[in-house]
Each structure stands twice: as structure tokens, then as C-alpha cells.
Design a protein around this motif. Structure first.
Motif, PDB file in Angstrom:
ATOM      1  N   CYS A   3       0.825  -1.206   0.000  1.00 54.73           N
ATOM      2  CA  CYS A   3       0.000   0.000   0.000  1.00 54.73           C
ATOM      3  C   CYS A   3       0.861   1.257   0.000  1.00 54.73           C
ATOM      4  O   CYS A   3       0.542   2.236  -0.684  1.00 54.73           O
TER       5      CYS A   3
ATOM      6  N   SER B 123      -6.271  -3.839   2.040  1.00 53.87           N
ATOM      7  CA  SER B 123      -5.444  -2.919   1.254  1.00 53.87           C
ATOM      8  C   SER B 123      -6.187  -1.618   0.976  1.00 53.87           C
ATOM      9  O   SER B 123      -5.592  -0.526   1.041  1.00 53.87           O
TER      10      SER B 123
ATOM     11  N   CYS C  25      -4.846   2.071   2.263  1.00 49.82           N
ATOM     12  CA  CYS C  25      -4.614   3.143   1.290  1.00 49.82           C
ATOM     13  C   CYS C  25      -5.467   4.367   1.603  1.00 49.82           C
ATOM     14  O   CYS C  25      -4.995   5.509   1.501  1.00 49.82           O
TER      15      CYS C  25
END
Length: 239
Positions: free
Chosen positions: A24, A116, A120
């Protein structure tokens, strides 16, 4: 540089989540350091006794010793702005996200798809908070106030009062004009005369927004449902 902590009593899970976090950081083009823990008490000690700082913490809720929920409550006074992502295998452990100001919940049975995205989103929000300032300029002074330090803004006659943890500053502009200049989704009207920074919202209770510093700001009846919807959408809380 972002500092991320990962805490889970299973070492294999810690390493798997570390790899996701590393990916990420690369995806977001961000520099970061990742610390890993398999004992929640060790993470708590590092923060409360040794003064370790983290921007983002990934916590397993179901851990021996201090559970993720208990840990979050103990950490928050030391790291009031830290983003916390809870990872859980049991929906019944879910609590009101406003209570501990949890950034996101990720179910273990969908971790490959959901973690993820959560990391992010947190990275982008942290970097956004760090980089924006509102500038007050007059003939005699120039003051830059970081967005992340603004608790709320309120109408004060023909002026706007900008309240931070350190005090208040006035700008000779209407509240609507300042709102348009901020141009950031973090700031929402909870009343015609008050704008709150959602970064500092702890919960919505009894028709008021409760901030992390304990301040309670009343929400007008016409804004109540919209405020709740905006805060839920902003924090992206999903089980």
C-alpha cells in the motif's frame, strides 16, 4: 514519513498484513516505517511509556491480554489523531465507530480484498491532514492554521471564529466564505452558524457532535440526519 504499527497475536498474520501495508505504501508513493507486535501489551508500553508515535495502527480485536478494543481506548489519549483499523472475525465485536473514533473495520474472512483499500484510504487521509493550511492574512499579520488543528468554525457577527485546541482566531469573512475557501470534505455544517471538522468527531449523541476534547456542539434538527450520513460516509465504516 508515515509510521505504521501492526498488532496480532498470530505471527503469520502479522507478516501477511505487513506485506499488504508495504504494498500500500508503494502504491500510494509514500515513505513509511512498519513496526510489528504479537503482544498487545508491548505495543501499549511502547506508546505510553517510551513515547512511540504512530500514524496508523492495525489491531486484531480478539487478542489475549489487552484486547484490540481495550488497547484502542488506552492508546487514544496518547495518540489522539492516530488512525485505527480493527480486524475482526466476529461481527458481534463491532462497536459504535464514533465511541473510539475507529477509522475502519475489516472482517478477517474478507481481509485480502478489504485491508489494502482500508490502508490506502488511511494513508491518503493522513497525508491530506498533514499538508493543508488555512491562511489568515491582514495588514498586520499572517497566520497559517493547519486543517488538522481546526476543531470547529462558528459565526461571530460578521466574522468567523476558528477554534483550535490552542485557542481561537478570527477572520473578517462570513462563515460561508471561509467554508468555500477551505474546500475540504472534512468540514461540514452542523448548523447554519457552525462547521465542524470531522477529523475530531468522537460520536454523535443526543443531537450533538461530541469532539475528542469533550466539547459538545449542538446539531440543528434540520441537519441531524445529513450530519450522521456524512460522518458515516467520511469514515467509511463497514462490517
Amino acid at each position: 514519513m508515515l509510521r505504521i504499527a501492526i498488532c496480532d497475536d498470530d505471527s503469520a498474520t502479522v507478516q501477511a498484513n505487513r506485506k499488504i501495508a508495504e504494498d500500500c505504501l508503494k502504491q500510494c508513493g509514500s515513505a513509511g516505517e512498519i513496526a510489528t507486535y504479537t503482544n498487545s501489551d508491548n505495543l501499549l508500553y511502547d506508546i505510553t511509556e517510551d513515547g512511540f508515535f504512530f500514524d496508523l495502527i492495525l489491531l486484531d480485536i480478539e487478542m489475549p491480554g489487552s484486547t484490540g478494543m481495550e488497547l484502542a481506548g488506552k492508546i487514544r489519549p496518547f495518540l489522539p489523531n492516530v488512525k485505527i483499523i480493527f480486524i475482526t472475525s466476529h461481527v458481534e465485536y463491532a462497536i459504535d465507530a464514533f465511541e473510539l473514533s475507529i477509522f475502519r473495520y475489516v472482517p478477517k474472512n474478507d481481509i485480502a480484498r478489504r485491508l489494502s483499500g482500508a490502508i490506502c484510504d488511511a494513508i491518503r487521509l493522513i497525508e491530506l491532514e498533514e499538508g493543508k493550511y488555512y491562511t489568515i492574512q491582514t495588514n498586520s499579520r499572517l497566520e497559517k492554521i493547519p486543517y488538522k488543528e481546526i476543531l470547529f468554525l462558528s459565526r461571530d457577527g460578521k466574522n468567523t471564529s476558528i477554534t483550535t485546541a490552542g485557542g481561537a482566531a478570527k477572520v473578517r469573512k462570513s462563515l460561508q466564505q471561509v467554508y468555500e475557501e477551505l474546500a475540504a470534505e472534512e468540514f461540514i455544517f452542523i448548523d447554519r452558524g457552525c462547521i465542524v471538522n470531522m477529523i475530531h468527531v468522537m460520536q454523535v449523541k443526543d443531537g450533538s457532535v461530541i469532539l475528542k476534547n469533550g466539547a459538545a456542539l449542538p446539531i440543528s434538527r434540520s441537519h441531524l440526519q445529513e450530519v450522521k450520513a456524512q460522518i458515516n460516509a467520511y469514515w467509511g465504516v463497514h462490517i
